[in-house]
Design a protein around this motif. Sequence first.
Motif, PDB file in Angstrom:
ATOM      1  N   ALA A  21      22.201  22.593  18.665  1.00 10.04           N
ATOM      2  CA  ALA A  21      22.296  22.676  17.209  1.00 10.04           C
ATOM      3  C   ALA A  21      23.722  23.014  16.773  1.00 10.04           C
ATOM      4  N   LEU A  22      24.369  23.951  17.474  1.00  7.16           N
ATOM      5  CA  LEU A  22      25.740  24.325  17.119  1.00  7.16           C
ATOM      6  C   LEU A  22      26.700  23.172  17.344  1.00  7.16           C
ATOM      7  N   ALA A  23      26.615  22.551  18.530  1.00  5.28           N
ATOM      8  CA  ALA A  23      27.512  21.425  18.817  1.00  5.28           C
ATOM      9  C   ALA A  23      27.225  20.250  17.899  1.00  5.28           C
ATOM     10  N   GLY A  24      25.943  19.941  17.673  1.00  6.66           N
ATOM     11  CA  GLY A  24      25.595  18.839  16.785  1.00  6.66           C
ATOM     12  C   GLY A  24      26.012  19.096  15.359  1.00  6.66           C
ATOM     13  N   LEU A  25      25.945  20.379  14.929  1.00  4.82           N
ATOM     14  CA  LEU A  25      26.376  20.716  13.577  1.00  4.82           C
ATOM     15  C   LEU A  25      27.869  20.465  13.400  1.00  4.82           C
ATOM     16  N   LEU A  26      28.667  20.930  14.340  1.00  7.15           N
ATOM     17  CA  LEU A  26      30.117  20.737  14.246  1.00  7.15           C
ATOM     18  C   LEU A  26      30.484  19.255  14.281  1.00  7.15           C
ATOM     19  N   ILE A  27      29.879  18.517  15.201  1.00  7.93           N
ATOM     20  CA  ILE A  27      30.188  17.093  15.322  1.00  7.93           C
ATOM     21  C   ILE A  27      29.673  16.330  14.109  1.00  7.93           C
ATOM     22  N   GLY A  28      28.441  16.638  13.668  1.00  6.85           N
ATOM     23  CA  GLY A  28      27.862  15.915  12.546  1.00  6.85           C
ATOM     24  C   GLY A  28      28.597  16.155  11.241  1.00  6.85           C
ATOM     25  N   VAL A  29      29.010  17.403  10.975  1.00  7.57           N
ATOM     26  CA  VAL A  29      29.749  17.698   9.749  1.00  7.57           C
ATOM     27  C   VAL A  29      31.111  17.018   9.765  1.00  7.57           C
ATOM     28  N   THR A  30      31.784  17.074  10.912  1.00  6.12           N
ATOM     29  CA  THR A  30      33.100  16.435  11.022  1.00  6.12           C
ATOM     30  C   THR A  30      33.002  14.929  10.843  1.00  6.12           C
ATOM     31  N   SER A  58      34.530  12.991   7.483  1.00  2.00           N
ATOM     32  CA  SER A  58      35.764  12.251   7.740  1.00  2.00           C
ATOM     33  C   SER A  58      35.422  10.842   8.217  1.00  2.00           C
ATOM     34  N   ARG A  59      35.734   9.849   7.408  1.00  2.00           N
ATOM     35  CA  ARG A  59      35.400   8.473   7.773  1.00  2.00           C
ATOM     36  C   ARG A  59      36.199   7.994   8.974  1.00  2.00           C
ATOM     37  N   SER A  60      37.423   8.445   9.119  1.00  2.00           N
ATOM     38  CA  SER A  60      38.246   8.000  10.236  1.00  2.00           C
ATOM     39  C   SER A  60      37.723   8.539  11.565  1.00  2.00           C
ATOM     40  N   ILE A  61      37.295   9.793  11.578  1.00  2.00           N
ATOM     41  CA  ILE A  61      36.757  10.375  12.806  1.00  2.00           C
ATOM     42  C   ILE A  61      35.359   9.856  13.086  1.00  2.00           C
ATOM     43  N   ASP A  62      34.635   9.520  12.035  1.00  3.25           N
ATOM     44  CA  ASP A  62      33.247   9.086  12.174  1.00  3.25           C
ATOM     45  C   ASP A  62      33.119   7.893  13.115  1.00  3.25           C
ATOM     46  N   LYS A  63      34.001   6.926  12.977  1.00  4.54           N
ATOM     47  CA  LYS A  63      33.881   5.697  13.780  1.00  4.54           C
ATOM     48  C   LYS A  63      34.014   5.978  15.270  1.00  4.54           C
ATOM     49  N   ILE A  64      34.876   6.911  15.629  1.00  2.00           N
ATOM     50  CA  ILE A  64      35.114   7.198  17.049  1.00  2.00           C
ATOM     51  C   ILE A  64      34.028   8.114  17.607  1.00  2.00           C
ATOM     52  N   VAL A  65      33.767   9.211  16.886  1.00  3.24           N
ATOM     53  CA  VAL A  65      32.846  10.221  17.398  1.00  3.24           C
ATOM     54  C   VAL A  65      31.431   9.662  17.522  1.00  3.24           C
ATOM     55  N   MET A  66      30.967   8.938  16.538  1.00  2.32           N
ATOM     56  CA  MET A  66      29.592   8.454  16.577  1.00  2.32           C
ATOM     57  C   MET A  66      29.387   7.375  17.618  1.00  2.32           C
ATOM     58  N   GLU A 119      20.946  16.507  24.352  1.00  2.00           N
ATOM     59  CA  GLU A 119      20.247  16.592  23.067  1.00  2.00           C
ATOM     60  C   GLU A 119      21.202  16.627  21.875  1.00  2.00           C
ATOM     61  N   THR A 120      22.482  16.889  22.115  1.00  2.00           N
ATOM     62  CA  THR A 120      23.445  17.013  21.020  1.00  2.00           C
ATOM     63  C   THR A 120      23.584  15.740  20.182  1.00  2.00           C
ATOM     64  N   PRO A 121      23.642  14.534  20.772  1.00  2.00           N
ATOM     65  CA  PRO A 121      23.814  13.337  19.936  1.00  2.00           C
ATOM     66  C   PRO A 121      22.757  13.173  18.858  1.00  2.00           C
ATOM     67  N   ALA A 122      21.497  13.460  19.172  1.00  2.00           N
ATOM     68  CA  ALA A 122      20.442  13.316  18.159  1.00  2.00           C
ATOM     69  C   ALA A 122      20.658  14.298  17.010  1.00  2.00           C
ATOM     70  N   VAL A 123      21.064  15.537  17.337  1.00  4.40           N
ATOM     71  CA  VAL A 123      21.322  16.525  16.286  1.00  4.40           C
ATOM     72  C   VAL A 123      22.523  16.100  15.450  1.00  4.40           C
ATOM     73  N   ALA A 124      23.569  15.605  16.113  1.00  2.76           N
ATOM     74  CA  ALA A 124      24.780  15.190  15.401  1.00  2.76           C
ATOM     75  C   ALA A 124      24.488  14.055  14.429  1.00  2.76           C
ATOM     76  N   ARG A 125      23.679  13.086  14.830  1.00  2.00           N
ATOM     77  CA  ARG A 125      23.352  11.977  13.944  1.00  2.00           C
ATOM     78  C   ARG A 125      22.538  12.453  12.745  1.00  2.00           C
ATOM     79  N   LEU A 126      21.628  13.411  12.982  1.00  2.00           N
ATOM     80  CA  LEU A 126      20.828  13.933  11.885  1.00  2.00           C
ATOM     81  C   LEU A 126      21.707  14.679  10.885  1.00  2.00           C
ATOM     82  N   VAL A 127      22.586  15.555  11.380  1.00  2.00           N
ATOM     83  CA  VAL A 127      23.474  16.305  10.490  1.00  2.00           C
ATOM     84  C   VAL A 127      24.398  15.357   9.747  1.00  2.00           C
ATOM     85  N   ARG A 128      24.910  14.362  10.419  1.00  2.06           N
ATOM     86  CA  ARG A 128      25.799  13.379   9.775  1.00  2.06           C
ATOM     87  C   ARG A 128      25.098  12.689   8.619  1.00  2.06           C
ATOM     88  N   SER A 129      23.825  12.323   8.805  1.00  3.50           N
ATOM     89  CA  SER A 129      23.099  11.642   7.731  1.00  3.50           C
ATOM     90  C   SER A 129      22.928  12.552   6.518  1.00  3.50           C
TER      91      SER A 129
END
Length: 294
Positions: free
Chosen positions: A106-115, A119-127, A164-174
């Motif tokens: 949850a912590l890692a996904g929160l940081l990645i998802g919020v970032t 940020s549209r520029s970071i979004d393309k690479i991180v996701m 499990e972090t990618p699923a959390v990151a995608r949810l937070v990003r949405s």
Amino acid sequence: MTVLSSAVEYVSAGSRLQIGDLPRLARRNPLVAVGGGLLGLLIILALAAPLYAGDPGNMDPFRRLQPPSAEMWFGSDNLGRDVFARTIFGARISLLVGLMSAACAALAGLLIGVTAGYSRSIDKIVMRVMDGLMSIPTILLAIALISLTGPGIGILIVAIAVSETPAVARLVRSVVLGVRERPYVEAALCGGARLPKVLWRHILPSTVPALMVQGATVSASAILTEAVLSFLGVGVPPEIPSWGNMIASSRLYLAIAPMTIFAPGICLAVTVLAVNLLGDGVRDLFDPSAKRRR
């Protein structure tokens, strides 16, 4: 997306849960009461295990595969160890791995998802990296990470959290993608508020309901993953009692001593059920329409 939208509206409207509201919420959402009660009872039993469960590592070759008795409630395993003590102490491992893996993911996904969401520029690479990790099965990714360092509780938590972090990151990003376009966020930025303050006061609170629901799902998945990895021999070391280890070591003695498998198996099922009920209750709490549709 109905759950996420309702959750965002709930937090954005300024609603806050108070301790005094818990009994009322429990009456309105029985799933929260049942799931939370079962999970709380399991946690209490696991924490108090040294006071009543006995020694899970004590071996007595003369008492191998004994049936349940007043002294050994669940009988003994193939090495003469108390199955009840090992089952209770095994709850510590499952709960620790499940809760810590969910917290780390949850912590890692929160940081990645919020970032990524802001940020549209970071979004393309991180996701794209997150998509690559999601394409790898959780069990295989965990086995690959564990094989680099050897089995252990710490590396097991990290391995499950990474998968499990990618699923959390995608949810937070949405959630962030929807919140960042809202008028109050734009008004705060136009009013001169700094970006960290906007993230802390307006965007991060909107992710909390979704994180709570997803955290319950991750926790249940982590408990099952730990049991599977321990069953395969790449999870918790054999000398540490865990439900997966117990099932693996006792599968050959099912016909002789069925409680050696039934006890940890039933506890595993009850724990996962409690976490899932709690997650469903939290979802209904933030999206009452989902409960009415049932």
